[in-house]
Motif scaffolding. Structure first.
Motif, PDB file in Angstrom:
ATOM      1  N   HIS A 325       0.830  -1.209   0.000  1.00  0.00           N
ATOM      2  CA  HIS A 325       0.000   0.000   0.000  1.00  0.00           C
ATOM      3  C   HIS A 325       0.863   1.257   0.000  1.00  0.00           C
ATOM      4  CE1 HIS A 325      -3.517   2.482   0.608  1.00  0.00           C
ATOM      5  NE2 HIS A 325      -2.967   3.020   1.683  1.00  0.00           N
ATOM      6  N   LEU A 326       1.904   1.288   0.839  1.00  0.00           N
ATOM      7  CA  LEU A 326       2.796   2.456   0.851  1.00  0.00           C
ATOM      8  C   LEU A 326       3.472   2.623  -0.499  1.00  0.00           C
ATOM      9  CD1 LEU A 326       4.175   4.740   2.491  1.00  0.00           C
ATOM     10  CD2 LEU A 326       5.987   3.092   3.024  1.00  0.00           C
ATOM     11  N   PHE A 327       3.901   1.522  -1.075  1.00  0.00           N
ATOM     12  CA  PHE A 327       4.580   1.553  -2.368  1.00  0.00           C
ATOM     13  C   PHE A 327       3.673   2.136  -3.443  1.00  0.00           C
ATOM     14  CE2 PHE A 327       6.545  -0.880  -6.029  1.00  0.00           C
ATOM     15  CZ  PHE A 327       7.739  -0.180  -6.001  1.00  0.00           C
ATOM     16  N   GLN A 328       2.386   1.785  -3.394  1.00  0.00           N
ATOM     17  CA  GLN A 328       1.427   2.288  -4.371  1.00  0.00           C
ATOM     18  C   GLN A 328       1.253   3.803  -4.287  1.00  0.00           C
ATOM     19  OE1 GLN A 328      -1.902  -0.567  -3.286  1.00  0.00           O
ATOM     20  NE2 GLN A 328      -2.304  -0.283  -5.454  1.00  0.00           N
ATOM     21  N   GLN A 329       1.408   4.372  -3.095  1.00  0.00           N
ATOM     22  CA  GLN A 329       1.097   5.783  -2.891  1.00  0.00           C
ATOM     23  C   GLN A 329       2.119   6.733  -3.523  1.00  0.00           C
ATOM     24  OE1 GLN A 329      -1.944   6.366  -1.381  1.00  0.00           O
ATOM     25  NE2 GLN A 329      -1.922   4.124  -1.491  1.00  0.00           N
ATOM     26  N   GLY A 330       3.277   6.198  -3.895  1.00  0.00           N
ATOM     27  CA  GLY A 330       4.313   7.060  -4.456  1.00  0.00           C
ATOM     28  C   GLY A 330       5.010   7.915  -3.417  1.00  0.00           C
ATOM     29  N   LYS A 331       4.907   7.538  -2.149  1.00  0.00           N
ATOM     30  CA  LYS A 331       5.496   8.334  -1.073  1.00  0.00           C
ATOM     31  C   LYS A 331       6.848   7.800  -0.616  1.00  0.00           C
ATOM     32  CE  LYS A 331       0.927   9.629   0.734  1.00  0.00           C
ATOM     33  NZ  LYS A 331       0.006   9.572   1.901  1.00  0.00           N
TER      34      LYS A 331
END
Length: 340
Positions: A325-331
């Motif tokens: 999920h974090l990876f998906q956010q682009g953060k």
């Protein structure tokens, strides 16, 4: 037989389909080694595969994951270069989200001395991607000006380091302002610009009359066309991804994707000779079938003696959903790694 933990997809379509299960793993074949996995590297290809948007995604049930690092626990009868206890990093055509894996002996290489398993798990796929795109397709030469999108990602960081070995002038782009200082101060990018409504003007200003020779393109959409417009004659654009088609949810947003597809950039091949520019694309997963070429590229990459990958985020194995999920956010900054 060995019992292992596996994150398996019954079928592609939604990340919510990913389930942690226990499975039996037989002994390695005569040309394989068994690796007890210590760390797994995440890649955008994992996301696209789980959502069913990746052309190379296996049909039916599959295990995501393209790279790992760990310790060899068993060796096939015909394998001579490895022994039990060797620390290795490896690449696999899916199957990496596991606690143990049987891998062909040529798809693992020794973990460099002093590297952690996390650093090893974040190097092969993105290092090969950056090296192949820049040197083989991009024809990187001393003193070139190179535009690197997603500059704070794993490929972007390693691409900049490779470029610096060629004394190239590097301009990185990011989607969030908080990543700019890190890239300038820690990774020595020559300039870093934000991809916003004024991106093209910022790019022209950053070039400061330098010819833009090479673009590492992984965004797509409007940004791709702005880079194409700014690229100098004889320039090369290498496309290895399309982040603009990434969705933050578990399933693809098909209406939005279809709209973006309809509005995708269109470059007329009949105009390429007049523009004197080159557009190339590749998918690293197809290199897995070309083992000799892959090792040739690895030798060239290792000869550059790059620092180990910057690992920005480490999650435990039972936090796989949080990591994805974090990876998906682009953060994220640097590599996202899951540790077992």
């Amino acid at each position: 037989m060995l019992e292992r933990q596996v994150y398996r997809m019954p079928k592609a379509g939604s990340i919510q389909n990913l389930k942690l299960v226990r499975e039996e793993l037989g002994p390695p074949a005569v040309d394989e080694v068994c690796v007890q996995v210590e760390a797994i590297g995440l890649n955008f290809a994992d996301i696209f595969a789980m959502q069913g948007l990746y052309s190379a995604t296996p049909q039916g049930s599959f295990i995501p994951g393209l790279e790992f690092a760990g310790v060899i626990t068993a060796v096939g009868a015909h394998v001579q270069e490895w022994k039990v206890g060797d620390r290795v990093m490896g690449a696999t055509k899916f199957g990496g989200y596991v606690s143990h894996i049987n891998s062909h002996h040529r798809y693992v290489i020794g973990l460099p001395e002093g590297w952690s398993f996390e650093e090893g798990a974040g190097f092969l796929v993105q290092g090969l991607t950056a090296y192949y795109a820049l040197t083989e397709l991009g024809n990187l030469k001393k003193g070139m000006t190179v535009l690197i999108h997603s500059a704070a990602g794993g490929v972007g960081i390693l691409a900049n380091r490779i470029c610096k070995k060629y004394d190239a002038y590097t301009i990185g782009t990011v989607g969030q302002a908080g990543k700019v200082d890190f890239l300038r101060q820690e990774e020595a990018y020559d300039d870093v610009i934000l991809r916003d409504d004024d991106f093209y003007e910022k790019l022209v200003s950053a070039l400061n009359d330098r010819p833009l020779n090479l673009i590492m393109e992984c965004i797509g959409g409007k940004v791709l066309m702005q880079g194409w417009k700014a690229m100098a004659p004889m320039g090369r654009m290498v496309v290895y991804g399309n982040a603009s088609f990434t969705t933050h949810g578990s399933r693809p947003n098909y209406p939005r994707l279809y709209w973006r597809f309809l509005r995708r950039p269109q470059i007329d091949p009949l105009r390429l000779p007049t523009q004197n520019k080159s557009l190339m694309g590749f998918n690293l997963i197809y290199l897995y079938e070309q083992t000799d070429l892959m090792h040739e590229l690895l030798n060239g990459l290792q000869a550059l003696q790059l620092r180990p990958q910057y690992v920005g985020h480490v999650f435990s194995f039972n936090q796989m959903y949080e990591a994805i999920h974090l990876f998906q956010q682009g953060k994220t900054v640097g590599k996202v790694v899951v540790k077992i």
